[in-house]
Motif scaffolding. Structure first.
Motif, PDB file in Angstrom:
ATOM      1  N   THR A 747       0.811  -1.228   0.000  1.00 42.51           N
ATOM      2  CA  THR A 747       0.000   0.000   0.000  1.00 42.51           C
ATOM      3  C   THR A 747       0.837   1.268   0.000  1.00 42.51           C
ATOM      4  OG1 THR A 747      -1.698  -1.181   1.249  1.00 42.51           O
ATOM      5  CG2 THR A 747      -1.868   1.220   1.171  1.00 42.51           C
ATOM      6  N   HIS A 748       1.768   1.378   0.949  1.00 42.29           N
ATOM      7  CA  HIS A 748       2.408   2.668   1.183  1.00 42.29           C
ATOM      8  C   HIS A 748       3.690   2.862   0.382  1.00 42.29           C
ATOM      9  CE1 HIS A 748      -0.483   3.306   4.259  1.00 42.29           C
ATOM     10  NE2 HIS A 748      -0.013   2.366   5.060  1.00 42.29           N
ATOM     11  N   GLY A 749       3.978   4.099   0.023  1.00 46.62           N
ATOM     12  CA  GLY A 749       5.225   4.485  -0.623  1.00 46.62           C
ATOM     13  C   GLY A 749       6.005   5.458   0.243  1.00 46.62           C
ATOM     14  N   ASP A 750       7.198   5.827  -0.227  1.00 48.13           N
ATOM     15  CA  ASP A 750       8.027   6.775   0.521  1.00 48.13           C
ATOM     16  C   ASP A 750       7.395   8.167   0.475  1.00 48.13           C
ATOM     17  OD1 ASP A 750       9.685   4.634   0.789  1.00 48.13           O
ATOM     18  OD2 ASP A 750      11.173   5.313  -0.672  1.00 48.13           O
ATOM     19  N   PHE A 751       7.670   8.982   1.506  1.00 48.56           N
ATOM     20  CA  PHE A 751       7.146  10.355   1.534  1.00 48.56           C
ATOM     21  C   PHE A 751       8.026  11.219   2.422  1.00 48.56           C
ATOM     22  CE2 PHE A 751       5.071   8.066   4.958  1.00 48.56           C
ATOM     23  CZ  PHE A 751       4.998   8.975   6.002  1.00 48.56           C
ATOM     24  N   LEU A 752       7.647  12.492   2.557  1.00 49.81           N
ATOM     25  CA  LEU A 752       8.467  13.469   3.271  1.00 49.81           C
ATOM     26  C   LEU A 752       7.672  14.150   4.384  1.00 49.81           C
ATOM     27  CD1 LEU A 752       9.967  15.238   0.112  1.00 49.81           C
ATOM     28  CD2 LEU A 752      11.085  13.460   1.477  1.00 49.81           C
ATOM     29  N   GLY A 753       8.371  14.593   5.395  1.00 52.76           N
ATOM     30  CA  GLY A 753       7.799  15.467   6.424  1.00 52.76           C
ATOM     31  C   GLY A 753       8.533  16.794   6.401  1.00 52.76           C
ATOM     32  N   PHE A 754       7.834  17.881   6.716  1.00 60.22           N
ATOM     33  CA  PHE A 754       8.430  19.223   6.622  1.00 60.22           C
ATOM     34  C   PHE A 754       8.221  19.964   7.937  1.00 60.22           C
ATOM     35  CE2 PHE A 754       8.019  23.781   5.645  1.00 60.22           C
ATOM     36  CZ  PHE A 754       9.237  24.012   5.026  1.00 60.22           C
ATOM     37  N   TYR A 755       9.321  20.453   8.539  1.00 63.39           N
ATOM     38  CA  TYR A 755       9.285  21.109   9.858  1.00 63.39           C
ATOM     39  C   TYR A 755       9.967  22.473   9.773  1.00 63.39           C
ATOM     40  CZ  TYR A 755       8.056  16.447  11.489  1.00 63.39           C
ATOM     41  OH  TYR A 755       7.417  15.248  11.675  1.00 63.39           O
ATOM     42  N   THR A 756       9.374  23.464  10.420  1.00 60.31           N
ATOM     43  CA  THR A 756       9.945  24.813  10.401  1.00 60.31           C
ATOM     44  C   THR A 756      10.592  25.130  11.742  1.00 60.31           C
ATOM     45  OG1 THR A 756       7.876  25.826  11.160  1.00 60.31           O
ATOM     46  CG2 THR A 756       8.176  25.590   8.790  1.00 60.31           C
ATOM     47  N   ILE A 757      11.805  25.662  11.685  1.00 62.67           N
ATOM     48  CA  ILE A 757      12.553  26.090  12.879  1.00 62.67           C
ATOM     49  C   ILE A 757      12.874  27.572  12.701  1.00 62.67           C
ATOM     50  CG2 ILE A 757      14.641  25.701  14.245  1.00 62.67           C
ATOM     51  CD1 ILE A 757      14.746  22.890  13.053  1.00 62.67           C
ATOM     52  N   ASP A 758      12.840  28.340  13.787  1.00 64.25           N
ATOM     53  CA  ASP A 758      13.130  29.781  13.713  1.00 64.25           C
ATOM     54  C   ASP A 758      12.228  30.490  12.714  1.00 64.25           C
ATOM     55  OD1 ASP A 758      15.124  29.500  15.539  1.00 64.25           O
ATOM     56  OD2 ASP A 758      16.753  29.412  14.095  1.00 64.25           O
ATOM     57  N   SER A 759      10.949  30.067  12.670  1.00 62.00           N
ATOM     58  CA  SER A 759      10.021  30.683  11.721  1.00 62.00           C
ATOM     59  C   SER A 759       9.796  32.161  12.013  1.00 62.00           C
ATOM     60  CB  SER A 759       8.685  29.933  11.736  1.00 62.00           C
ATOM     61  OG  SER A 759       8.141  29.920  13.048  1.00 62.00           O
TER      62      SER A 759
END
Length: 850
Positions: A747-759
């Motif tokens: 079912t699942h494929g690779d993916f990304l997560g996105f995080y903001t620092i010092d926004s």
């Protein structure tokens, strides 16, 4: 304590301190001046080190008292009331230095209510003075407001000061303080006009901390006091040569320390290096993915070595995940080896200060094994002090590890003053005067002794031992103190007559009951609870039983007891429950009535998973979350800042399902595009590769690379098969987490997560699904009630002038643990964030990645 129609006409804080033991009563009187019944609130903040001992509520002459019971029994009584719908919210919460006691009651028109809360604590000596801390926040003008503190110290008072964070030049003359001999007095009693925030204003300026500090005369190294069969021994010798110290700083440099936290840590270390004495020895151990030592052994703090140390600290950078086990053992083994080979001064004090902001994610991750290995390595030779930065860590394990090794744990709060907090802790242990301090008393005449062996005695502090006298024929007690000093082994003796001390307290107004017995009970309970944290099996059960018995006998609200408060409500009684919050169970999320939250926090605004958006709300010390349900291929604008030229877009990808599959399709962020028009730079990120285009130049990397690339205004750091950190010069930093699944997964494929620092470094014009939340946002939670899932209550939220139904739950943060993630408690906004995000989610759909 302000509700329409409810007038608080009197508030008094009455403090009596006898031999450092503080007995405090906060009394508030209110009247309902409305024509209909109204809710009256009583909110009080008290020090975390205090134990509540009593609470009463008197309504029209009828008094309702709190009853302290064993926690489980109190919970059962409370749950029975819950089943009948007869409950008030849990009356507990915690802040940085304080816990909040909060209760409310409905009172009829013209009725009066008196709230009275009593708590006790032993004042601790730090930096040469005792501190009585009071939180002042009546929230409205009060006709009769008063703080009255009486202090009685048999040794005599040498110094007394009082100040308030809200005290203006006009209010300063209203603080009256005096001391003479054994007695001290402080009072503060502003009139209603003097309380006003401005002339004729209806609001009060009384909001903040009120601090009373004092110290006592020290004609001898210690003071032994005996009252009614119990004794207390205060030991704080002066005019002793300082010991040189051997100190290792073990510092977490994992990715979660990025940005302000690392900079504040470096600022604190640089300041500490200014204060290190030339006869001290030091070293640094850094742990991230790997463990790095500044030097192979501890070196003397010569001016040349300190200059080199400053350069080393200034260049500390981020290095991946969290190898806590490796960092600790490296530092401990280094100190052990230095002692073994005789490279450190024979008469010196050794200690370790460890700072971390997360849980172990590299090397040994089992905290029980880490605790055991650390204890076996140190073998009781020197103290370990654990500093926990923020909330996303296992504070209970840090406490236990420190307690196992003669140290303590301290939380460092993420705030503008974090560097000062770090430096302040160091200052407490900067000047050791004695090691291996043992306080001895007549063996056959004393029982139930509190801790009487201490690894170190630091300048400005005080050692306190209490116990019970079992020999009724004893005329006097002789205390003998043995310790290692800078030049020689030292012995001190103190003597007190069994009858003499009690008779010496001539002014009974300062004595509240058997205060030394209560001081002994307070100290014993605290130490039993500390031992209990590290114990197992029968030993833990025995320690629990002892601490519970004392808590009930002396009526203290401790972690083992709760106070049930019964109050009248609509012709029937309702129950409220007051608990003692544990620091180890604290989270950055406020404790909201009728639901519990996981004891973890969040530090980044992010999007991850399928796709879950998490919005960090520092103003509320909480988080909001929502999902966006769209089709694969759709591109969403995450951040757009016209001022800095930065845009971030994310394209959705779906599961490996065929188009014929019925039901909803999960989607994830499969491609990220980061554009910086000022740098003429494009960065495209997929689970397969990372492509940087700078003008006409193009570079490509794979996730198998381990590389740091520096361009003017841009730094890229790839941590192999885990994450990518993108820093825009002095601007914001973004972290992209790679999620890889088994290639043959159906079912699942690779993916990304996105995080903001010092926004906060982006401009005020920033917008986008994430970017709009880089500006301060506020919300209110009302009417928490059971939802469809018993573990996830629903509530009404007021945000951006919208009233929404939200659900308490949690999402995952994968910055520390990319495989399992860390739970982040949050309020979930349904329907694609409708009512929280500006406009509709479709407004954020864009045509392409760049």
């Amino acid at each position: 304590m302000n509700s329409d129609g409810i007038d608080i006409y009197s508030m008094k804080v009455d403090c009596k301190v006898t031999s450092r033991f503080s007995h405090n009563v906060i009394m508030s009187r209110a009247v309902n001046r409305a024509n209909v019944s109204k809710e009256a609130f009583f909110d009080v903040e008290l020090p975390k080190t205090a134990f509540i001992t009593n609470f009463t509520m008197t309504i029209d002459g009828v008094t309702y008292s709190g009853t302290i019971k064993e926690k489980e029994a109190a919970q059962q009584q409370y749950q029975q009331a819950v089943a009948k719908g007869q409950t008030a919210g849990l009356v507990k919460a915690s802040g940085r230095k304080t816990e909040k006691f909060s209760v409310s009651v409905n009172i009829a028109a013209a009725s009066k209510v008196t709230f009275e809360l009593t708590y006790e604590e032993l004042l601790k000596r730090r930096f040469g003075k005792y501190e009585l801390f009071l939180k002042v926040n009546p929230k409205q003008l009060v006709n009769h407001f008063e703080i009255d503190a009486n202090i009685f110290e048999p040794q005599g008072i040498s110094y007394l000061e009082a100040e308030g964070s809200f005290i203006t030049n006009d209010l300063l003359p209203l603080i009256h303080k005096s001391f003479s001999g054994k007695k001290g007095h402080v009072s503060f009693k502003p009139t209603i006009d003097q309380q006003r925030s401005c002339q004729n204003c209806p609001t009060t300026q009384l909001n903040g901390d009120f601090l009373i500090t004092y110290d006592v005369n020290r004609e001898s190294p210690g003071d032994l006091q005996i009252v009614n069969g119990y004794f207390v021994h205060f030991f704080a010798p002066k005019n002793i040569s300082r010991l040189s110290k051997n100190i290792i700083f073990i510092i977490d440099v994992s990715i979660s320390m990025s940005g302000r936290k690392l900079q504040q840590t470096k600022d604190a270390l640089l300041k500490i290096l200014e204060d290190i004495k030339e006869d001290d020895y030091l070293n640094f151990v850094l742990f991230g993915d790997e463990v790095h030592k500044w030097k192979d052994t501890l070196i003397k703090a010569t001016p040349e070595n300190l200059d080199e140390a400053r350069r080393y600290v200034q260049n500390i950078g981020i290095a991946g995940w969290t190898n806590l086990h490796g960092g600790l053992l490296t530092g401990i083994e280094m100190l052990n080896e230095a002692h073994k080979n005789g490279s450190l001064p024979e008469r010196s004090a050794s200690l370790i200060i460890m700072l971390t902001d997360g849980r172990p994610t590299k090397g040994e991750r089992n905290t029980q094994i880490i605790i055991s290995d650390v204890k076996n390595a140190i073998q009781g030779k020197y103290p370990l002090y654990n500093l926990g930065f923020g909330y996303d860590l296992d504070y209970a394990s840090l406490e236990r590890m420190a307690a196992d090794n003669n140290g303590l744990a301290r939380r460092i709060y993420e705030d503008s003053d974090s560097a000062l907090q770090l430096q302040g802790f160091y200052d407490e242990v900067a000047n050791p005067l004695l090691t291996e301090v043992e306080l001895k008393y007549p063996e056959n005449a004393i029982s139930d002794l509190t801790q009487n062996h201490f690894k170190h005695y630091y300048d400005g502090s005080e050692l306190v031992v209490a116990g019970r006298i079992t020999d009724n024929d004893l005329n006097s007690i002789i205390a003998e103190v043995k310790a290692h000093g800078a030049e020689d082994n030292m012995t001190f003796t103190e003597q007190a007559d069994v009858e003499g001390t009690a008779k010496g307290f001539e002014d009974q107004q300062y004595i509240f009951g058997d205060y030394i017995e209560r001081l002994w009970a307070y100290l014993t309970i605290q130490q039993l609870l500390e031992k209990r944290n590290a114990a197992k099996g029968d030993e833990k059960a025995n320690l629990t039983a002892q601490a519970l018995e004392l808590s009930l006998k002396y009526k203290f609200v401790t972690p083992l007891t709760s106070m049930i408060v019964t109050k009248p409500e609509d012709n029937e009684d309702k129950a409220a429950l007051a608990d003692k919050p544990l620091e180890a169970e604290a989270s950055a999320s406020p404790v909201v009535p009728s639901y519990s939250s996981p004891a973890t926090s969040h530090m980044y605004t992010s999007v991850d998973g399928d796709p879950h958006f998490i919005i960090d709300v520092p103003l509320k010390e909480d988080a909001l979350c929502f999902n966006i349900n769209e089709d694969p291929g759709v591109v969403l604008n995450l951040i757009r800042d016209p001022s800095t030229g930065i845009t971030v877009n994310g394209q959705l990808v779906g599961d490996k399902q065929s188009s014929n599959d019925a039901g909803p399709h999960n989607t994830y962020i499969g491609r990220l595009g980061i554009l910086n028009t000022q740098l003429n730079m494009k960065l495209e990120i997929t689970p397969e590769k990372i492509t940087l285009q700078n003008g006409t130049k193009q570079m490509s990397f794979t996730w198998l690379d381990e590389v740091t690339l520096r361009h003017p205004g841009l730094t890229l750091k790839i941590i192999r098969k885990k994450s990518l950190e993108v820093s825009m010069g002095d601007g914001a930093t973004f972290v992209v987490v790679l999620h890889q699944v088994w290639r043959k997964h159906a079912t699942h494929g690779d993916f990304l997560g996105f995080y903001t620092i010092d926004s906060h470094k982006l401009s005020e014009y920033t917008h986008g699904l994430l970017g709009q939340f880089f500006h301060p946002i506020d919300f209110s939670i009302l009417e928490v009630h059971p939802g469809s899932d018993p573990k996830k209550p629903d509530a009404t939220m007021i945000v951006k002038n919208n009233q929404l139904t939200v659900t308490r739950g949690w999402q995952k943060d994968y910055t520390e643990d990319s495989k399992h993630g860390t739970n982040v408690p949050c309020w979930f906004i349904h329907n694609n964030g409708e009512g929280l995000i500006d406009g509709a989610y479709t407004d954020y759909v864009v045509s392409s990645l760049f």
